[in-house]
Write a protein that holds these residues in place. Structure first.
Motif, PDB file in Angstrom:
ATOM      1  N   LEU A 181      12.172   2.461  11.027  1.00  0.00           N
ATOM      2  CA  LEU A 181      10.732   2.311  10.831  1.00  0.00           C
ATOM      3  C   LEU A 181      10.162   1.662  12.081  1.00  0.00           C
ATOM      4  O   LEU A 181      10.597   0.579  12.477  1.00  0.00           O
ATOM      5  N   ALA A 182       9.220   2.335  12.727  1.00  0.00           N
ATOM      6  CA  ALA A 182       8.527   1.790  13.892  1.00  0.00           C
ATOM      7  C   ALA A 182       7.124   1.392  13.454  1.00  0.00           C
ATOM      8  O   ALA A 182       6.446   2.156  12.768  1.00  0.00           O
ATOM      9  N   VAL A 183       6.697   0.183  13.864  1.00  0.00           N
ATOM     10  CA  VAL A 183       5.423  -0.346  13.393  1.00  0.00           C
ATOM     11  C   VAL A 183       4.561  -0.815  14.559  1.00  0.00           C
ATOM     12  O   VAL A 183       5.030  -1.542  15.429  1.00  0.00           O
ATOM     13  N   ASP A 184       3.311  -0.393  14.554  1.00  0.00           N
ATOM     14  CA  ASP A 184       2.276  -0.942  15.435  1.00  0.00           C
ATOM     15  C   ASP A 184       1.445  -1.837  14.524  1.00  0.00           C
ATOM     16  O   ASP A 184       0.663  -1.348  13.714  1.00  0.00           O
ATOM     17  N   PRO A 185       1.625  -3.160  14.609  1.00  0.00           N
ATOM     18  CA  PRO A 185       1.078  -4.066  13.600  1.00  0.00           C
ATOM     19  C   PRO A 185      -0.367  -4.506  13.809  1.00  0.00           C
ATOM     20  O   PRO A 185      -0.684  -5.679  13.722  1.00  0.00           O
ATOM     21  N   GLY A 186      -1.262  -3.602  14.056  1.00  0.00           N
ATOM     22  CA  GLY A 186      -2.663  -3.989  14.195  1.00  0.00           C
ATOM     23  C   GLY A 186      -3.217  -4.577  12.909  1.00  0.00           C
ATOM     24  O   GLY A 186      -2.826  -4.181  11.816  1.00  0.00           O
ATOM     25  N   MET A 187      -4.125  -5.525  13.034  1.00  0.00           N
ATOM     26  CA  MET A 187      -4.702  -6.177  11.859  1.00  0.00           C
ATOM     27  C   MET A 187      -5.701  -5.282  11.141  1.00  0.00           C
ATOM     28  O   MET A 187      -5.896  -5.405   9.940  1.00  0.00           O
ATOM     29  N   ASN A 188      -6.368  -4.406  11.870  1.00  0.00           N
ATOM     30  CA  ASN A 188      -7.370  -3.536  11.249  1.00  0.00           C
ATOM     31  C   ASN A 188      -6.942  -2.079  11.199  1.00  0.00           C
ATOM     32  O   ASN A 188      -7.420  -1.327  10.361  1.00  0.00           O
ATOM     33  N   ALA A 189      -6.059  -1.683  12.113  1.00  0.00           N
ATOM     34  CA  ALA A 189      -5.634  -0.283  12.167  1.00  0.00           C
ATOM     35  C   ALA A 189      -4.159  -0.192  12.543  1.00  0.00           C
ATOM     36  O   ALA A 189      -3.813   0.299  13.617  1.00  0.00           O
ATOM     37  N   PRO A 190      -3.264  -0.671  11.679  1.00  0.00           N
ATOM     38  CA  PRO A 190      -1.840  -0.572  11.985  1.00  0.00           C
ATOM     39  C   PRO A 190      -1.363   0.874  11.885  1.00  0.00           C
ATOM     40  O   PRO A 190      -2.001   1.709  11.230  1.00  0.00           O
ATOM     41  N   GLY A 191      -0.260   1.144  12.534  1.00  0.00           N
ATOM     42  CA  GLY A 191       0.333   2.471  12.454  1.00  0.00           C
ATOM     43  C   GLY A 191       1.815   2.337  12.168  1.00  0.00           C
ATOM     44  O   GLY A 191       2.412   1.276  12.378  1.00  0.00           O
ATOM     45  N   ALA A 192       2.408   3.412  11.696  1.00  0.00           N
ATOM     46  CA  ALA A 192       3.840   3.394  11.390  1.00  0.00           C
ATOM     47  C   ALA A 192       4.427   4.777  11.618  1.00  0.00           C
ATOM     48  O   ALA A 192       3.723   5.791  11.546  1.00  0.00           O
ATOM     49  N   ALA A 193       5.713   4.783  11.912  1.00  0.00           N
ATOM     50  CA  ALA A 193       6.449   6.040  12.062  1.00  0.00           C
ATOM     51  C   ALA A 193       7.817   5.856  11.430  1.00  0.00           C
ATOM     52  O   ALA A 193       8.418   4.783  11.521  1.00  0.00           O
ATOM     53  N   LEU A 194       8.290   6.895  10.791  1.00  0.00           N
ATOM     54  CA  LEU A 194       9.578   6.859  10.107  1.00  0.00           C
ATOM     55  C   LEU A 194      10.468   7.949  10.688  1.00  0.00           C
ATOM     56  O   LEU A 194      10.061   9.113  10.775  1.00  0.00           O
ATOM     57  N   PHE A 195      11.669   7.537  11.116  1.00  0.00           N
ATOM     58  CA  PHE A 195      12.650   8.468  11.667  1.00  0.00           C
ATOM     59  C   PHE A 195      13.870   8.484  10.766  1.00  0.00           C
ATOM     60  O   PHE A 195      14.370   7.429  10.357  1.00  0.00           O
ATOM     61  N   ARG A 196      14.355   9.669  10.471  1.00  0.00           N
ATOM     62  CA  ARG A 196      15.586   9.827   9.683  1.00  0.00           C
ATOM     63  C   ARG A 196      16.589  10.553  10.563  1.00  0.00           C
ATOM     64  O   ARG A 196      16.315  11.659  11.032  1.00  0.00           O
ATOM     65  N   ASP A 197      17.704   9.896  10.837  1.00  0.00           N
ATOM     66  CA  ASP A 197      18.736  10.453  11.724  1.00  0.00           C
ATOM     67  C   ASP A 197      18.147  10.885  13.065  1.00  0.00           C
ATOM     68  O   ASP A 197      18.490  11.930  13.608  1.00  0.00           O
ATOM     69  N   GLY A 198      17.221  10.070  13.591  1.00  0.00           N
ATOM     70  CA  GLY A 198      16.636  10.324  14.898  1.00  0.00           C
ATOM     71  C   GLY A 198      15.520  11.350  14.930  1.00  0.00           C
ATOM     72  O   GLY A 198      14.979  11.642  15.982  1.00  0.00           O
TER      73      GLY A 198
END
Length: 78
Positions: free
Chosen positions: A5-22
């Motif tokens: 799980l990759a996270v851009d932790p913005g307080m108003n507009a956070p983002g996330a990405a999920l990788f499975r086996d790369g």
């Protein structure tokens, strides 16, 4: 199966990405309701973290416990 799980932790507009086996399986913004923007910073951080958790669970393909292998988080600038 490896999950990252990759996270851009913005307080108003956070983002996330999920990788499975790369392989990228989901990515996008995590919606933060306007009412949360009025909360104290510490409380807002907790609530945004819960929203990111919910985003992850809804995109992981599982309705129960999911074990992450890795989490990558950008250092937040608050």
């Amino acid at each position: 199966m490896s999950l990252l799980l990759a996270v851009d932790p913005g307080m108003n507009a956070p983002g996330a990405a999920l990788f499975r086996d790369g392989i990228l399986v989901a990515a996008g913004p995590v919606r933060v309701p306007a009412k949360l923007r009025k909360l104290d910073t510490v409380v807002r951080c907790r609530e945004v973290a819960k929203l990111i958790r919910d985003w992850f669970l809804s995109n992981s393909g599982s309705s129960g416990y999911v074990e992450l292998d890795h989490v990558a988080v950008e250092y937040p600038q608050i």
